[in-house]
Design an enzyme around this catalytic site. Structure first.
Site, short mmCIF file in Angstrom:
data_model
loop_
_atom_site.label_atom_id
_atom_site.label_comp_id
_atom_site.label_asym_id
_atom_site.label_seq_id
_atom_site.Cartn_x
_atom_site.Cartn_y
_atom_site.Cartn_z
NE ARG A 55 8.90 26.38 38.37
CZ ARG A 55 7.87 27.09 38.79
NH1 ARG A 55 7.42 26.97 40.01
NH2 ARG A 55 7.26 27.93 37.99
CD GLN A 102 14.08 28.95 32.11
OE1 GLN A 102 14.81 28.96 31.13
NE2 GLN A 102 14.15 29.87 33.04
CG ASP A 126 8.01 25.61 34.85
OD1 ASP A 126 6.86 25.40 35.26
OD2 ASP A 126 8.89 26.17 35.51
CB SER A 176 6.68 28.86 34.04
OG SER A 176 7.51 28.77 35.15
CE1 TYR A 201 7.30 26.22 43.03
CE2 TYR A 201 8.95 24.50 43.25
CZ TYR A 201 7.91 25.09 42.55
OH TYR A 201 7.50 24.56 41.37
P1 NAD Z 1 4.38 30.03 43.45
O1 NAD Z 1 3.26 30.03 42.46
O2 NAD Z 1 4.63 28.81 44.24
O3 NAD Z 1 4.14 31.25 44.48
C1 NAD Z 1 3.87 32.55 44.01
C2 NAD Z 1 4.70 33.56 44.79
O4 NAD Z 1 4.16 33.72 46.10
C3 NAD Z 1 6.17 33.18 44.98
O5 NAD Z 1 7.00 34.19 44.45
C4 NAD Z 1 6.32 33.08 46.50
O6 NAD Z 1 7.59 33.47 46.96
C5 NAD Z 1 5.23 34.04 46.96
N1 NAD Z 1 4.83 33.92 48.36
C6 NAD Z 1 4.66 32.83 49.14
N2 NAD Z 1 4.30 33.18 50.41
C7 NAD Z 1 4.21 34.53 50.41
C8 NAD Z 1 3.88 35.49 51.40
N3 NAD Z 1 3.57 35.13 52.64
N4 NAD Z 1 3.92 36.80 51.06
C9 NAD Z 1 4.26 37.20 49.80
N5 NAD Z 1 4.57 36.34 48.84
C10 NAD Z 1 4.55 35.02 49.13
O7 NAD Z 1 5.72 30.47 42.75
P2 NAD Z 1 6.12 30.49 41.20
O8 NAD Z 1 5.50 31.64 40.54
O9 NAD Z 1 5.84 29.16 40.63
O10 NAD Z 1 7.67 30.76 41.26
C11 NAD Z 1 8.47 30.24 42.28
C12 NAD Z 1 9.92 30.53 42.00
O11 NAD Z 1 10.42 29.74 40.96
C13 NAD Z 1 10.25 31.94 41.61
O12 NAD Z 1 11.47 32.25 42.22
C14 NAD Z 1 10.44 31.88 40.14
O13 NAD Z 1 11.25 32.94 39.66
C15 NAD Z 1 11.13 30.56 40.05
N6 NAD Z 1 11.03 29.95 38.73
C16 NAD Z 1 12.15 29.43 38.17
C17 NAD Z 1 12.08 28.82 36.93
C18 NAD Z 1 13.27 28.26 36.29
O14 NAD Z 1 14.37 28.60 36.66
N7 NAD Z 1 13.10 27.36 35.37
C19 NAD Z 1 10.86 28.71 36.28
C20 NAD Z 1 9.73 29.24 36.91
C21 NAD Z 1 9.82 29.85 38.14
#
Ligand code: NAD
Length: 372
Positions: free
Chosen positions: A119, A124, A127, A130, A230
């Protein structure tokens, strides 16, 4: 290269790995593209448009027999049987499923699981998690509106005032943030919870209220920071405090959308059955984590069920319900990944030192490279 775009065979999978737009770019780059007849039909991309883009329409055998095969989902045994040893496969290949990876390796493939991309800013544009989660978060809210017997916005009418819906979003990653934004656009009052401290600002910037579960120890804070963006499994004490707070918020809520995931593990349980029993009749839970075990144990994969007057929407693969846009974004992700592994002469030449390429490479020449 000879590039094959087969039709997806998994039941309910309506997406396609290349659109006429991306096929045109592949053809312009000098590749020979074979699209299986009907590959884009469910996503509303007609065969004729692929032909216009320069593809040759073919049968499954020819599409799967390409040197480079672009897929949405991991090929099943029958598809693998039609692929050529030494071929390169790109798709969402479930990198945490060792048995599935062994099957790919057994077919002699070099395979890239696009879900495994880091990530990072550079990754991006390719991805897939996303691009697809964003659409899933949006669709989750629209599904909630469909099963909820009231409206989302506050409405003052001559016959009386209707209150705004209260929406709780659990897990404020990509899908959760899009759900917050969509519910807000529809006029709901939104609250959200996440383990990661960075989520607070993101939730608030979208007009949501953050459900705060304070960290009581340094260990809790450190685990909550996660790895590579994550989440990691939180200590039991934090989970218990979160459950109590979530139960209280859910009792006030009309809609709960759960999206919490931890890579490579079952989804955390965030809504206990007794919380569902205490929710208002007519409220709706949309469990986006259902394919990974669900954030509520009462959700049933692929089904909409009612428990204690609460509708639980456990429909799987929400991006497939928006197949046209989901395919358009996925196909662009795929094209961006290909730029990393195909050289200027159009040959497959993955660089040895590229972090994105190495993270996604799950099998090489028939060997599994990843221990899940
Ligand atoms: P994901 O689909 O793996 O999980 C969804 C969400 O569930 C996450 O925010 C996680 O923190 C949350 N979660 C896990 N356990 C939990 C609990 N017990 N209670 C409440 N929430 C809980 O995550 P995602 O949507 O793929 O995103 C993960 C991270 O990656 C985020 O910080 C996102 O901003 C980041 N991200 C970065 C980039 C980038 O920089 N290129 C791109 C996409 C996402």
């Amino acid at each position: 290269m000879q590039v094959g775009i087969p039709r997806e065979t998994l039941p309910g999978e309506t997406r396609v790995a290349a659109t006429p737009e991306t096929v045109k770019k592949l053809v312009q780059a000098g590749h020979q593209v074979r699209v299986e007849r009907g590959a884009g039909t469910a996503a509303r991309y007609p065969d004729a448009d692929y032909e216009k883009a320069g593809a040759e329409l073919a049968d499954a055998q020819a599409a799967l027999g390409g040197e480079l095969v672009l897929k949405v989902r991991r090929p099943d045994a029958s598809e693998l049987g039609r692929m050529k040893p030494g071929a390169v496969l790109l798709g969402m290949l479930d990198p945490f499923d060792p048995e599935g990876l062994r099957a790919l390796a057994g077919a002699g493939l070099t395979a890239f699981a696009l879900e495994a991309a880091p990530r990072t800013t550079r990754a991006q544009s390719l991805d897939v998690l996303s691009s697809q989660a964003n659409l899933a978060g949006y669709k989750a809210v629209l599904l909630a509106t469909q099963y909820y017997g009231r409206i989302f916005p506050m409405m003052m009418t001559a016959a009386g005032t209707l209150k705004a819906a209260r929406v709780v979003v659990l897990g404020a990653g990509v899908a959760g943030l899009q759900a917050i934004a969509t519910a807000r656009r529809l006029g709901a009052v939104v609250e959200a919870s996440d383990v990661r401290p960075a989520a607070r600002e993101q939730v608030e910037s979208l007009g949501g209220k953050f459900i705060d579960v304070p960290y009581e120890t340094d260990e809790e804070r450190e685990i909550a920071e996660g790895v590579g963006g994550y989440a990691r499994p939180m200590p039991a004490a934090w989970m218990a405090r979160q459950a109590a707070l979530v139960a209280e918020r859910c009792k006030q809520a009309d809609i709960v959308i759960t999206t919490a995931l931890i890579p490579g593990r079952p989804a955390p349980t965030l809504i206990q059955p007794d919380t569902v029993a205490a929710m208002k009749p007519g409220s709706v839970i949309v469990d986006l984590a259902v394919e990974r075990g669900g954030n509520c144990p009462l959700s049933v994969p692929g089904e909409v069920v009612e428990r204690d007057g609460v509708t639980l929407v456990g429909l799987a693969n929400l991006p497939a319900l928006l197949a046209t846009d989901a395919s358009a974004l996925y196909a662009r992700n795929v094209l961006d990944f290909l730029k990393l592994v195909i050289d200027a002469e159009g040959r497959f030449a993955p660089p040895a030192d590229d972090d994105i390429v190495n993270a996604c490479l799950v099998c090489k020449d028939g060997q599994v490279l990843r221990s899940a």
